[in-house]
Design a protein around this motif. Structure first.
Motif, PDB file in Angstrom:
ATOM      1  N   GLN A 108       0.856  -1.196   0.000  1.00  0.00           N
ATOM      2  CA  GLN A 108       0.000   0.000   0.000  1.00  0.00           C
ATOM      3  C   GLN A 108       0.886   1.239   0.000  1.00  0.00           C
ATOM      4  N   LYS A 109       0.674   2.139  -0.972  1.00  0.00           N
ATOM      5  CA  LYS A 109       1.481   3.365  -1.034  1.00  0.00           C
ATOM      6  C   LYS A 109       0.605   4.575  -0.732  1.00  0.00           C
ATOM      7  N   PHE A 110       1.095   5.473   0.101  1.00  0.00           N
ATOM      8  CA  PHE A 110       0.333   6.671   0.458  1.00  0.00           C
ATOM      9  C   PHE A 110       1.123   7.913   0.067  1.00  0.00           C
ATOM     10  N   GLY A 111       0.506   8.777  -0.720  1.00  0.00           N
ATOM     11  CA  GLY A 111       1.163   9.993  -1.207  1.00  0.00           C
ATOM     12  C   GLY A 111       1.164  11.102  -0.169  1.00  0.00           C
ATOM     13  N   GLY A 112       1.793  12.218  -0.527  1.00  0.00           N
ATOM     14  CA  GLY A 112       2.015  13.324   0.387  1.00  0.00           C
ATOM     15  C   GLY A 112       0.775  13.847   1.100  1.00  0.00           C
ATOM     16  N   SER A 113      -0.328  14.021   0.377  1.00  0.00           N
ATOM     17  CA  SER A 113      -1.506  14.584   1.040  1.00  0.00           C
ATOM     18  C   SER A 113      -2.165  13.556   1.955  1.00  0.00           C
ATOM     19  N   TYR A 160      -2.650   4.652  -2.872  1.00  0.00           N
ATOM     20  CA  TYR A 160      -3.638   5.547  -2.253  1.00  0.00           C
ATOM     21  C   TYR A 160      -3.243   6.994  -2.502  1.00  0.00           C
ATOM     22  N   THR A 161      -4.240   7.819  -2.912  1.00  0.00           N
ATOM     23  CA  THR A 161      -3.927   9.215  -3.192  1.00  0.00           C
ATOM     24  C   THR A 161      -5.102  10.103  -2.777  1.00  0.00           C
ATOM     25  N   ASP A 162      -5.161  11.328  -3.326  1.00  0.00           N
ATOM     26  CA  ASP A 162      -6.190  12.271  -2.878  1.00  0.00           C
ATOM     27  C   ASP A 162      -7.354  12.385  -3.858  1.00  0.00           C
ATOM     28  N   VAL A 163      -7.389  11.535  -4.888  1.00  0.00           N
ATOM     29  CA  VAL A 163      -8.560  11.455  -5.776  1.00  0.00           C
ATOM     30  C   VAL A 163      -9.001   9.988  -5.821  1.00  0.00           C
ATOM     31  N   ASP A 164     -10.250   9.767  -6.303  1.00  0.00           N
ATOM     32  CA  ASP A 164     -10.842   8.429  -6.222  1.00  0.00           C
ATOM     33  C   ASP A 164     -10.234   7.401  -7.173  1.00  0.00           C
ATOM     34  N   GLY A 165      -9.363   7.843  -8.063  1.00  0.00           N
ATOM     35  CA  GLY A 165      -8.785   6.903  -9.022  1.00  0.00           C
ATOM     36  C   GLY A 165      -8.257   7.678 -10.214  1.00  0.00           C
ATOM     37  N   VAL A 166      -8.124   6.975 -11.339  1.00  0.00           N
ATOM     38  CA  VAL A 166      -7.681   7.626 -12.566  1.00  0.00           C
ATOM     39  C   VAL A 166      -8.932   8.145 -13.277  1.00  0.00           C
ATOM     40  N   TYR A 167      -8.908   9.398 -13.637  1.00  0.00           N
ATOM     41  CA  TYR A 167     -10.045  10.049 -14.285  1.00  0.00           C
ATOM     42  C   TYR A 167      -9.758  10.284 -15.773  1.00  0.00           C
ATOM     43  N   THR A 168     -10.827  10.641 -16.508  1.00  0.00           N
ATOM     44  CA  THR A 168     -10.672  10.920 -17.941  1.00  0.00           C
ATOM     45  C   THR A 168      -9.863  12.195 -18.188  1.00  0.00           C
ATOM     46  N   ALA A 169      -9.665  12.994 -17.151  1.00  0.00           N
ATOM     47  CA  ALA A 169      -8.778  14.169 -17.189  1.00  0.00           C
ATOM     48  C   ALA A 169      -8.513  14.523 -15.727  1.00  0.00           C
ATOM     49  N   ASP A 170      -7.578  15.420 -15.491  1.00  0.00           N
ATOM     50  CA  ASP A 170      -7.312  15.835 -14.117  1.00  0.00           C
ATOM     51  C   ASP A 170      -8.593  16.415 -13.498  1.00  0.00           C
ATOM     52  N   PRO A 171      -9.178  15.732 -12.504  1.00  0.00           N
ATOM     53  CA  PRO A 171     -10.460  16.200 -11.948  1.00  0.00           C
ATOM     54  C   PRO A 171     -10.374  17.577 -11.299  1.00  0.00           C
ATOM     55  N   ARG A 172      -9.153  18.025 -10.975  1.00  0.00           N
ATOM     56  CA  ARG A 172      -9.025  19.374 -10.405  1.00  0.00           C
ATOM     57  C   ARG A 172      -9.089  20.450 -11.478  1.00  0.00           C
ATOM     58  N   LYS A 173      -8.835  20.072 -12.716  1.00  0.00           N
ATOM     59  CA  LYS A 173      -8.884  21.032 -13.824  1.00  0.00           C
ATOM     60  C   LYS A 173     -10.196  20.920 -14.590  1.00  0.00           C
ATOM     61  N   ALA A 215      -0.258  13.347 -16.878  1.00  0.00           N
ATOM     62  CA  ALA A 215      -1.197  13.039 -15.779  1.00  0.00           C
ATOM     63  C   ALA A 215      -0.384  12.549 -14.585  1.00  0.00           C
ATOM     64  N   GLN A 216      -0.175  13.429 -13.587  1.00  0.00           N
ATOM     65  CA  GLN A 216       0.820  13.088 -12.553  1.00  0.00           C
ATOM     66  C   GLN A 216       0.273  12.093 -11.537  1.00  0.00           C
ATOM     67  N   VAL A 217      -0.931  11.584 -11.757  1.00  0.00           N
ATOM     68  CA  VAL A 217      -1.517  10.680 -10.758  1.00  0.00           C
ATOM     69  C   VAL A 217      -0.642   9.451 -10.512  1.00  0.00           C
ATOM     70  N   LEU A 218       0.113   9.008 -11.514  1.00  0.00           N
ATOM     71  CA  LEU A 218       1.101   7.941 -11.301  1.00  0.00           C
ATOM     72  C   LEU A 218       2.432   8.319 -11.945  1.00  0.00           C
TER      73      LEU A 218
HETATM   74  P1  ADP Z   1       0.243  11.730  -4.368  1.00  0.00           P
HETATM   75  O1  ADP Z   1       0.800  12.784  -3.482  1.00  0.00           O
HETATM   76  O2  ADP Z   1      -0.781  10.878  -3.711  1.00  0.00           O
HETATM   77  O3  ADP Z   1       1.284  10.932  -5.079  1.00  0.00           O
HETATM   78  P2  ADP Z   1      -0.168  13.299  -6.775  1.00  0.00           P
HETATM   79  O4  ADP Z   1      -0.398  14.754  -6.532  1.00  0.00           O
HETATM   80  O5  ADP Z   1       1.172  12.866  -7.228  1.00  0.00           O
HETATM   81  O6  ADP Z   1      -0.620  12.519  -5.466  1.00  0.00           O
HETATM   82  O7  ADP Z   1      -1.231  12.744  -7.825  1.00  0.00           O
HETATM   83  C1  ADP Z   1      -2.614  12.940  -7.609  1.00  0.00           C
HETATM   84  C2  ADP Z   1      -3.107  14.117  -8.414  1.00  0.00           C
HETATM   85  O8  ADP Z   1      -2.980  13.825  -9.807  1.00  0.00           O
HETATM   86  C3  ADP Z   1      -4.563  14.439  -8.245  1.00  0.00           C
HETATM   87  O9  ADP Z   1      -4.767  15.283  -7.144  1.00  0.00           O
HETATM   88  C4  ADP Z   1      -4.936  15.092  -9.578  1.00  0.00           C
HETATM   89  O10 ADP Z   1      -5.034  16.495  -9.467  1.00  0.00           O
HETATM   90  C5  ADP Z   1      -3.789  14.752 -10.503  1.00  0.00           C
HETATM   91  N1  ADP Z   1      -4.207  14.172 -11.780  1.00  0.00           N
HETATM   92  C6  ADP Z   1      -3.763  14.556 -13.001  1.00  0.00           C
HETATM   93  N2  ADP Z   1      -4.350  13.856 -13.965  1.00  0.00           N
HETATM   94  C7  ADP Z   1      -5.180  12.976 -13.373  1.00  0.00           C
HETATM   95  C8  ADP Z   1      -6.064  11.962 -13.855  1.00  0.00           C
HETATM   96  N3  ADP Z   1      -6.206  11.694 -15.163  1.00  0.00           N
HETATM   97  N4  ADP Z   1      -6.778  11.248 -12.951  1.00  0.00           N
HETATM   98  C9  ADP Z   1      -6.636  11.489 -11.625  1.00  0.00           C
HETATM   99  N5  ADP Z   1      -5.823  12.438 -11.108  1.00  0.00           N
HETATM  100  C10 ADP Z   1      -5.099  13.172 -11.960  1.00  0.00           C
END
Ligand code: ADP
Ligand code: ASP
Ligand code: MG
Length: 400
Positions: free
Chosen positions: A6-11, A172-185, A208-211
């Motif tokens: 299990q990996k937990f990111g900064g937030s 584990y991160t701060d969004v529910d998963g991988v989205y069709t685009a950055d959900p914050r934008k 897409a910095q989610v991974l």
């Molecule tokens: P962590 O600190 O958990 O590693 P990151 O900030 O590295 O988290 O990655 C999570 C962020 O990636 C989200 O908050 C979101 O804004 C961003 N992001 C960019 N593209 C996507 C995407 N396609 N799906 C989900 N999140 C995305």
């Protein structure tokens, strides 16, 4: 009984409350009978703050000393999380990257994991301890601390999962998963239940910095079951799978990369071997080149334009200037006002209309395209940064 990483990111580990939330997730997984190896990032903005601090001292510190500094962020997190888990009454031990046997190459600041010696990890697992490993760091052949590049804790987690033959690697991160685009934008972005390794690799590489893209590369190579999931809501996340197990979508995501620069070499000789000279010279210095465009010649001369990561711009310019005579060009021009907008989808390979739909959306939004590049599962365009918010929305709306 399963072994779960299990990996937990900064937030997810930003403060005491968040740390106890993580401790709760970890200990419930453990109490259900699983072996658990945990990887954590630095708390909140710690890494950025350390980078700022370094700049106050020396705007140009050596990469080696930067790694010594930055590795501290993760070491704070592992100890604090271990203390939280101790307090809940579970057996736990924290390990730095080197204690966990993570060996990397020489490249400070962007090191690649070469091998993981798993003896210590296996010993601790056999004692039924929860292990907390510092993400983002390893050790090189000089026994120096190295870091894996921004976002690298994801790669630590997947590498450990591969080395230990784990049954699942949860990011584990701060969004529910991988989205069709950055959900914050793009607030209308939708969560994907599943995505292929190849699509995820493209999305991660295209902004897409989610991974961390290396984590996906490694997951694919060693067939690690990966899941991106929220530590905040605990809703079902996104599963990353092999292509034949996923229903193919024409477009599964839109990504934007703001950290690129365009370099043009003006008035080059129109002769065989020129492109080879340019790109082998850059490759030898470790500069990654992306979209390449060669213009049609005029008066036996031509231009070549290409993109590089912003972080490599100064190096690329220097390498090219140093080899100006040898390569044979008149001048270099640079643009830093462009960014890359991409669509990714495993299904587009059989659907020639997909690229046209993207161009139609951009045209309707009155966005000019500077360069285009395509592969089997992606289309990328270079557009102005200042128009990219609007462009991203238009393209996303078109497909979703
Ligand atoms: P962590 O600190 O958990 O590693 P990151 O900030 O590295 O988290 O990655 C999570 C962020 O990636 C989200 O908050 C979101 O804004 C961003 N992001 C960019 N593209 C996507 C995407 N396609 N799906 C989900 N999140 C995305
Ligand atoms: N702490 C590192 C960073 O901020 C690594 C990570 O979070 O994955 O980039
Ligand atoms: Mg991250």
């Amino acid at each position: 009984m399963s072994l779960i990483v299990q990996k937990f990111g900064g937030s997810s580990v930003a403060d005491t409350e968040r740390l106890f939330n993580v401790a709760d997730i970890v200990t419930s997984t453990y109490a259900a009978g699983n072996d658990v190896v945990v990887v954590v990032s630095a708390q909140g903005d710690t890494t950025d703050d350390l980078i700022e601090k370094a700049k106050e001292i020396n705007p140009n510190p050596s990469k080696r000393e930067m790694d010594v500094l930055l590795a501290n962020g993760e070491q704070i997190s592992i100890s604090l999380l271990a203390m939280a888990i101790e307090k809940l009454g579970y057996p736990v031990i924290s390990l730095t990257g080197w204690q966990a046997g993570i060996h990397t190459g020489m490249n400070y600041g962007a090191a690649r994991i070469k091998k993981i010696e798993t003896e210590r990890l296996k010993l601790e697992i056999s004692k039924r301890r929860i292990i907390i490993v510092a993400g983002f760091q390893g050790i090189n052949k000089f026994e120096d601390i190295t870091t894996l590049g921004r976002g690298g804790s994801d790669t630590t987690a997947v590498a450990l999962a591969a080395a230990l033959g784990a049954d699942l690697c949860q990011i584990y991160t701060d969004v529910d998963g991988v989205y069709t685009a950055d959900p914050r934008k793009i607030p209308t972005a939708r969560k994907l239940d599943e995505i292929t390794y190849d699509e995820m690799l493209e999305l991660a590489s295209l902004g897409a910095q989610v991974l961390h893209n290396r984590s996906v590369e490694m997951g694919k190579r060693f067939n690690v079951d990966m899941e991106v999931i929220s530590s905040f809501t605990r809703n079902p996340g996104t599963k990353i799978k092999e292509a034949h197990k996923v229903e193919k979508m024409n477009v599964s995501g839109v990504a934007r990369d703001m950290d690129i620069a365009q370099i043009s070499l003006v008035n080059m000789a129109d002769a065989p071997g020129i492109a080879y000279k340019v790109f082998s010279t850059l490759a030898n210095k470790g500069v990654n080149v992306d979209i390449i465009l060669q213009s049609t010649g005029r008066n036996d001369a031509k231009d070549i334009a290409f993109t590089v990561p912003s972080a490599s711009l100064e190096l690329a310019k220097k390498v090219l200037e140093d080899n100006k005579e040898n390569i044979g060009f008149e001048s270099i021009s640079v643009r830093e006002d462009l960014c890359k907008l991409s669509i990714v989808g495993a299904g587009m390979v059989n659907n020639p209309g997909v690229a046209a739909m993207m161009f139609e959306a951009l045209s309707a939004a009155n966005v000019n395209i500077d360069m285009i590049s395509t592969s089997e599962i992606k289309v990328s365009v270079l557009i102005k940064k200042e128009e990219s918010e609007r462009a991203m929305r238009a393209v996303h709306d078109k497909f979703f």
